[in-house]
Design an enzyme around this catalytic site. Structure first.
Site, mmCIF file in Angstrom:
data_model
loop_
_atom_site.group_PDB
_atom_site.id
_atom_site.type_symbol
_atom_site.label_atom_id
_atom_site.label_comp_id
_atom_site.label_asym_id
_atom_site.label_seq_id
_atom_site.Cartn_x
_atom_site.Cartn_y
_atom_site.Cartn_z
ATOM 1 N N ASP A 163 0.830 -1.203 0.000
ATOM 2 C CA ASP A 163 0.000 0.000 0.000
ATOM 3 C C ASP A 163 0.868 1.257 0.000
ATOM 4 O O ASP A 163 1.983 1.236 -0.531
ATOM 5 C CB ASP A 163 -0.934 -0.048 1.214
ATOM 6 C CG ASP A 163 -2.292 0.566 0.931
ATOM 7 O OD1 ASP A 163 -2.351 1.783 0.728
ATOM 8 O OD2 ASP A 163 -3.294 -0.174 0.917
ATOM 9 N N HIS A 199 -3.607 6.010 3.192
ATOM 10 C CA HIS A 199 -4.358 4.793 2.880
ATOM 11 C C HIS A 199 -3.769 3.554 3.547
ATOM 12 O O HIS A 199 -4.478 2.744 4.149
ATOM 13 C CB HIS A 199 -4.394 4.623 1.360
ATOM 14 C CG HIS A 199 -5.276 3.531 0.872
ATOM 15 N ND1 HIS A 199 -4.799 2.298 0.512
ATOM 16 C CD2 HIS A 199 -6.612 3.498 0.663
ATOM 17 C CE1 HIS A 199 -5.801 1.542 0.093
ATOM 18 N NE2 HIS A 199 -6.909 2.241 0.189
ATOM 19 N N ASN A 291 -14.311 0.000 -6.546
ATOM 20 C CA ASN A 291 -15.523 0.729 -6.182
ATOM 21 C C ASN A 291 -16.305 1.179 -7.398
ATOM 22 O O ASN A 291 -16.961 2.213 -7.386
ATOM 23 C CB ASN A 291 -15.156 1.964 -5.352
ATOM 24 C CG ASN A 291 -14.404 1.612 -4.100
ATOM 25 O OD1 ASN A 291 -14.603 0.553 -3.528
ATOM 26 N ND2 ASN A 291 -13.514 2.490 -3.672
ATOM 27 N N SER A 365 -11.458 -1.240 -0.407
ATOM 28 C CA SER A 365 -10.103 -1.247 0.150
ATOM 29 C C SER A 365 -10.100 -1.592 1.626
ATOM 30 O O SER A 365 -9.129 -2.149 2.129
ATOM 31 C CB SER A 365 -9.443 0.123 -0.012
ATOM 32 O OG SER A 365 -8.917 0.298 -1.282
#
Length: 424
Positions: A163, A199, A291, A365
């Site tokens: 990430d 994130h 998404n 996520s």
């Protein structure tokens, strides 16, 4: 157990687009637009001894290997990436050539004042303006993580977070990081440089934030350790080669589970090779499904050796934004989930920061790390004999909520049932 701040998280899915050159025996390139990283491409040769000659015909030189995928990262003139991918793909000495895709992040962020993902008990929540919100929802919409802890908290199991990095100085998650490596283009000059996007810190907190410390939140697997593979920079961008390197590094560091809250619209052979290598080394791989709200497959989630995770809301319904389809394996809470964020200013979580270092985000996520943490819990039970057995337990123990069989194959994950806790 630490105080559970009411809210929920969910987050973002990073979307790459890629094209693979049509080489002899390869399928034609997909029509999705490519967004190559300027000045570099990925090439895998059938025989590496031919590399210098083939590349030399185009004025290029060989480059470093991308982990254990067999692909090499080749420097090319900026602006000629797709032209050279096509030209090299026509050589019989080349197994494949493809762009090194630019990874970008997109977030869905509806807010809900309740953390329901671990234990949906109907708590009230005090907002920053002093008002109190009582969160409504279905009491069975959580994954029963608290009940699972009666059997195991996953102590010692290593989960790799591929990430944007995990904040170095966060009191609730940084101490859980046992090793980290930077595969992004970010130069780290100070701790505040490490995860400026936020994130990765959010994802890591969902997995393994410290429990019973009277701070913030608890992870689904609070005994787990984190391997931090930073592949995204402060703008939330990275490259498919960086992700492949991160996977390879995580395997070498003893990861039992790899979480990738990211995806791309078309398949990359380099990325798939990295995933398959990790699976063959005994690792469980988990990925978000994006998404987009459609049934379109994304990768790495759609690869056979990956558990693809969709998002549900606090009523156990498919999140409106979640990608779905029979190719998706399981679902997990992914709407308005609360977790850790950097204590300093970061790109994400600035709209309604409820307290320093914590906030809510939404997206698949954040559903993915809930499933990844559930897999990590299973590793520390008698069912944790192999990655195949762990995956089978996570999927077979999932609750068959509405949408199972059409939106996802196996249901919404249930940590309590996965670890065999009594009374689930």
């Amino acid at each position: 157990m630490k105080k559970m701040l009411t809210a929920a998280l969910a987050a973002m899915v990073l979307v790459l687009s890629a094209v693979t050159a049509a080489a002899p025996g390869n399928a034609a390139a997909p029509s999705s637009p490519s967004s190559p990283v300027p000045g570099q491409i990925l090439v895998k040769f059938r025989d590496n001894s031919a590399a210098a000659g083939v590349l030399g015909q185009h004025g290029l030189t060989d480059g470093p290997a991308v982990g254990s995928t067999g692909a090499h990262l080749i420097t090319v003139p900026a602006g000629r990436e797709l032209q050279l991918v096509a030209a090299l793909g026509r050589s019989s000495a080349v197994e494949y050539a493809e762009p090194d895709e630019l990874v970008t992040a997109a977030t869905a962020d509806p807010y809900f004042d309740r953390q329901y993902a671990l234990q949906n008990t109907g708590q009230s929540f005090t907002n920053t303006d002093g008002t109190v919100t009582v969160a409504a929802g279905t009491n069975d919409a959580d994954v029963d993580a608290v009940e699972a802890w009666a059997v195991t908290n996953g102590t010692g199991v290593r989960v790799a977070i591929i990430d944007s990095g995990v904040a170095i100085n966060h009191e609730d998650i940084s101490s859980k990081v046992v090793d980290r490596a930077n595969f992004s283009d970010t130069q780290i000059l100070a701790p505040e440089d490490y995860d400026q996007y936020g994130h990765g810190t959010h994802v890591a907190g969902i997995v393994a934030a410290t429990a019973d410390n009277s701070l913030g939140v608890a992870g689904v697997c609070p005994g787990c350790s984190i391997l931090d593979a930073k592949v995204l920079n402060s703008s939330g961008s990275g490259s498919s080669s960086g992700i492949a390197k991160g996977i390879d590094w995580a395997v070498g560091k003893g990861a039992k589970v790899i979480n990738m809250s990211l995806g791309q619209r078309v398949s990359s052979r380099t990325l798939e090779a990295a995933v398959n290598n990790a699976w063959n080394q005994g690792v469980v791989i988990v990925a978000a499904v994006s998404n987009a709200g459609t049934q379109a497959q994304v990768y790495p989630g759609a690869y056979p050796n990956v558990i693809a995770v969709a998002a549900t809301d606090n009523n156990d319904a498919k999140a409106s934004f979640s990608t779905y389809g029979k190719w998706v394996d399981v679902a997990a809470p992914g709407v308005r989930v609360y977790s850790t964020l950097p204590n300093y200013t970061s790109v994400l979580g600035t709209q309604n920061k409820l307290s320093p270092g914590y906030d809510i985000l939404s997206g698949t996520s954040m559903a993915a790390p809930i499933a990844a943490a559930t897999a990590a819990l299973v590793w520390s039970t008698p069912s944790g004999t192999s990655n195949a057995s762990v995956r089978a337990k996570v999927e077979s123990s999932a609750d068959p909520i509405p949408g199972t069989g059409s939106y996802w194959a196996h249901g919404r994950v249930n940590a309590c049932k996965a670890v065999g806790a009594p009374g689930c």
